[in-house]
Design a protein around this motif. Structure first.
Motif, PDB file in Angstrom:
ATOM      1  N   PHE A 198       0.612  -1.200   0.123  1.00 33.09           N
ATOM      2  CA  PHE A 198      -0.079  -0.026   0.041  1.00 33.09           C
ATOM      3  C   PHE A 198       0.882   1.370  -0.066  1.00 33.09           C
ATOM      4  O   PHE A 198       0.818   2.081  -0.963  1.00 33.09           O
ATOM      5  CB  PHE A 198      -0.872   0.088   1.193  1.00 33.09           C
ATOM      6  N   LEU A 199       1.636   1.459   0.741  1.00 32.53           N
ATOM      7  CA  LEU A 199       2.796   2.460   1.129  1.00 32.53           C
ATOM      8  C   LEU A 199       3.659   2.679  -0.436  1.00 32.53           C
ATOM      9  O   LEU A 199       3.727   3.717  -0.827  1.00 32.53           O
ATOM     10  CB  LEU A 199       3.799   2.599   2.214  1.00 32.53           C
ATOM     11  N   ASP A 200       3.957   1.618  -1.001  1.00 31.99           N
ATOM     12  CA  ASP A 200       4.944   1.637  -2.040  1.00 31.99           C
ATOM     13  C   ASP A 200       3.993   2.209  -3.134  1.00 31.99           C
ATOM     14  O   ASP A 200       4.577   3.295  -3.977  1.00 31.99           O
ATOM     15  CB  ASP A 200       5.210   0.331  -2.714  1.00 31.99           C
ATOM     16  N   HIS A 201       2.609   1.868  -3.571  1.00 29.25           N
ATOM     17  CA  HIS A 201       2.024   2.247  -4.425  1.00 29.25           C
ATOM     18  C   HIS A 201       1.196   3.744  -4.127  1.00 29.25           C
ATOM     19  O   HIS A 201       0.806   4.538  -5.056  1.00 29.25           O
ATOM     20  CB  HIS A 201       0.772   1.302  -4.824  1.00 29.25           C
ATOM     21  N   ARG A 202       0.720   3.883  -2.849  1.00 23.36           N
ATOM     22  CA  ARG A 202      -0.003   5.159  -2.601  1.00 23.36           C
ATOM     23  C   ARG A 202       0.682   6.198  -1.893  1.00 23.36           C
ATOM     24  O   ARG A 202       0.330   7.312  -2.016  1.00 23.36           O
ATOM     25  CB  ARG A 202      -1.197   4.722  -1.638  1.00 23.36           C
ATOM     26  N   VAL A 203       1.891   5.934  -1.415  1.00 20.56           N
ATOM     27  CA  VAL A 203       2.712   7.087  -0.790  1.00 20.56           C
ATOM     28  C   VAL A 203       4.215   7.198  -1.475  1.00 20.56           C
ATOM     29  O   VAL A 203       4.469   8.277  -1.972  1.00 20.56           O
ATOM     30  CB  VAL A 203       2.884   6.821   0.605  1.00 20.56           C
ATOM     31  N   PHE A 204       4.858   6.244  -1.326  1.00 18.87           N
ATOM     32  CA  PHE A 204       6.206   6.376  -1.880  1.00 18.87           C
ATOM     33  C   PHE A 204       6.498   6.747  -3.333  1.00 18.87           C
ATOM     34  O   PHE A 204       7.164   7.471  -3.904  1.00 18.87           O
ATOM     35  CB  PHE A 204       7.196   5.269  -1.609  1.00 18.87           C
ATOM     36  N   ALA A 205       5.784   5.902  -4.139  1.00 23.90           N
ATOM     37  CA  ALA A 205       6.007   6.113  -5.699  1.00 23.90           C
ATOM     38  C   ALA A 205       5.185   7.421  -6.218  1.00 23.90           C
ATOM     39  O   ALA A 205       5.955   8.080  -6.849  1.00 23.90           O
ATOM     40  CB  ALA A 205       5.233   4.847  -6.488  1.00 23.90           C
ATOM     41  N   PRO A 206       4.045   7.902  -5.486  1.00 21.54           N
ATOM     42  CA  PRO A 206       3.480   9.227  -5.974  1.00 21.54           C
ATOM     43  C   PRO A 206       4.684  10.151  -5.625  1.00 21.54           C
ATOM     44  O   PRO A 206       4.473  11.457  -6.485  1.00 21.54           O
ATOM     45  CB  PRO A 206       2.279   9.267  -5.264  1.00 21.54           C
ATOM     46  N   LEU A 207       5.478   9.967  -4.487  1.00 19.32           N
ATOM     47  CA  LEU A 207       6.210  11.307  -4.189  1.00 19.32           C
ATOM     48  C   LEU A 207       7.365  11.142  -4.590  1.00 19.32           C
ATOM     49  O   LEU A 207       8.373  11.845  -4.408  1.00 19.32           O
ATOM     50  CB  LEU A 207       6.003  11.138  -2.542  1.00 19.32           C
TER      51      LEU A 207
END
Length: 172
Positions: free
Chosen positions: A119-128
């Motif tokens: 979830f964090l990879d797709h929704r937080v880390f990658a978009p930022l």
């Protein structure tokens, strides 16, 4: 904690969760959790749930110290709370509790139907654009990492091996 809170707030923003939802209403499978019917998502986020901090359980702390490479499941860490009284009624005080963020991570996984790291990879880390940020799923920390130092009642600080919640990292 910051990233887990970000994930929770994204779910709140999408209407999939409310800050006023109780732990018991979101995760009925852990109905035995102390004060679960009164603890809200807001309480968990701001350390006002009263939930016992699993790392303060002496027996668990000693096991973690003697078995630093052993992975601990969220359920194992949550179960420690069944052995202890809450610090206070939800909303009636403040006490730092790793348990709160374990619970929040479990909630994200349940609602998103994927692991917290994914979830964090797709929704937080990658978009930022945070391409070198992750929650390691193997033992150790990915290189490069900062070397830690500890004072063990010695006259000078001594280097210590980096330890994550999933195990010990081997220096290169």
């Amino acid at each position: 904690r910051t990233m887990t809170a970000t994930a929770v707030l994204q779910l709140v923003d999408e209407g999939r969760l409310s800050l006023d939802d109780t732990l018991a209403s979101v995760m009925p499978e852990i109905s035995a959790f102390p004060n679960g019917k009164s603890i809200t998502i807001r309480h968990l986020l701001n350390m006002r749930s009263g939930a016992f901090n699993y790392i303060e359980d002496e027996s668990l702390f000693m096991k973690m110290a003697t078995e630093p490479t052993r992975p601990w499941t969220p359920d194992e860490l949550i179960d420690v709370n069944l052995l202890h009284e809450p610090y206070f009624e939800p909303g009636e005080g403040f006490h730092d509790s790793n348990t709160s963020y374990i619970l929040l991570g479990m909630i994200v996984e349940q609602l998103a139907r994927q692991s917290l790291p994914d979830f964090l990879d797709h929704r937080v880390f990658a978009p930022l654009g945070m391409m070198h940020t992750c929650i390691p799923e193997d033992v150790g920390l990915p290189a490069p990492f900062a070397r830690g130092y500890g004072i063990d009642f010695a006259p000078a600080a001594a280097p210590v091996e980096p330890i994550s919640h999933r195990g010990v990292a081997k220096p290169e």
